[in-house]
Design a protein around this motif. Structure first.
Motif, PDB file in Angstrom:
ATOM      1  N   ALA A  38       0.936  -1.306  -0.062  1.00 44.59           N
ATOM      2  CA  ALA A  38       0.042   0.047   0.046  1.00 44.59           C
ATOM      3  C   ALA A  38       0.796   1.150  -0.155  1.00 44.59           C
ATOM      4  O   ALA A  38       0.305   2.292  -0.227  1.00 44.59           O
ATOM      5  N   ILE A  39       2.089   1.057   0.189  1.00 46.99           N
ATOM      6  CA  ILE A  39       3.091   2.351  -0.106  1.00 46.99           C
ATOM      7  C   ILE A  39       3.199   2.614  -1.051  1.00 46.99           C
ATOM      8  O   ILE A  39       3.866   1.789  -1.758  1.00 46.99           O
ATOM      9  N   PRO A  40       2.754   3.997  -1.698  1.00 48.94           N
ATOM     10  CA  PRO A  40       2.721   4.191  -3.011  1.00 48.94           C
ATOM     11  C   PRO A  40       4.296   4.231  -3.627  1.00 48.94           C
ATOM     12  O   PRO A  40       4.440   3.948  -4.842  1.00 48.94           O
ATOM     13  N   ASP A  41       5.242   4.862  -2.942  1.00 48.19           N
ATOM     14  CA  ASP A  41       6.580   5.082  -3.469  1.00 48.19           C
ATOM     15  C   ASP A  41       7.509   4.152  -2.791  1.00 48.19           C
ATOM     16  O   ASP A  41       8.697   4.326  -2.538  1.00 48.19           O
ATOM     17  N   GLY A  42       7.141   2.932  -2.197  1.00 49.18           N
ATOM     18  CA  GLY A  42       7.772   1.977  -1.170  1.00 49.18           C
ATOM     19  C   GLY A  42       8.736   1.242  -2.274  1.00 49.18           C
ATOM     20  O   GLY A  42       9.782   0.941  -1.778  1.00 49.18           O
ATOM     21  N   GLY A  43       8.476   1.070  -3.543  1.00 44.39           N
ATOM     22  CA  GLY A  43       9.249   0.054  -4.310  1.00 44.39           C
ATOM     23  C   GLY A  43       8.973  -1.287  -4.200  1.00 44.39           C
ATOM     24  O   GLY A  43       9.827  -2.131  -4.423  1.00 44.39           O
ATOM     25  N   PHE A  44       7.805  -1.619  -3.566  1.00 44.88           N
ATOM     26  CA  PHE A  44       7.742  -3.042  -3.196  1.00 44.88           C
ATOM     27  C   PHE A  44       6.836  -3.851  -4.287  1.00 44.88           C
ATOM     28  O   PHE A  44       5.875  -3.018  -4.952  1.00 44.88           O
ATOM     29  N   SER A  45       7.118  -4.963  -4.687  1.00 46.35           N
ATOM     30  CA  SER A  45       6.498  -5.695  -5.536  1.00 46.35           C
ATOM     31  C   SER A  45       6.506  -7.100  -5.359  1.00 46.35           C
ATOM     32  O   SER A  45       7.436  -7.653  -4.516  1.00 46.35           O
TER      33      SER A  45
END
Length: 96
Positions: A38-45
């Motif tokens: 849910a973190i928009p700019d977290g860079g998680f995928s």
């Protein structure tokens, strides 16, 4: 259980550590995964066979993944992840 990739090295508030850019970590808690995604700019995928880059393949044709051993990377796995603190207001000095 899901494999989560982080675009840049770092850690999260749950204690997971990605030792280098693009590293993959196995996370089993669905709420933690949802919070990270849910973190928009977290860079998680999430890593799936469709978005995993070509690499050494196992017998089933999927790319093989290996776990990161913090001891091999020189990372202190027992050290807690730093927590953010609120900035403190300081009293401005008044000109006399």
């Amino acid at each position: 259980m899901a494999l989560i990739r982080k675009a840049s090295a770092g850690g999260d508030s749950f204690g997971h550590v990605w030792p280098k850019d693009g590293a993959v970590v196995e996370i089993s808690d669905g709420e933690e995964i949802a919070a990270l995604m849910a973190i928009p700019d977290g860079g998680f995928s999430e890593v799936t066979p469709e978005n995993e880059p070509a690499g050494p393949s196992g017998d089933d044709g999927r790319a093989e993944l290996s776990e990161v051993d913090p001891a091999d990377e020189g990372i202190d796995a027992d050290r807690p992840v730093a927590k953010k603190t609120a900035a403190r207001k300081t009293a401005a000095s008044k000109p006399e």
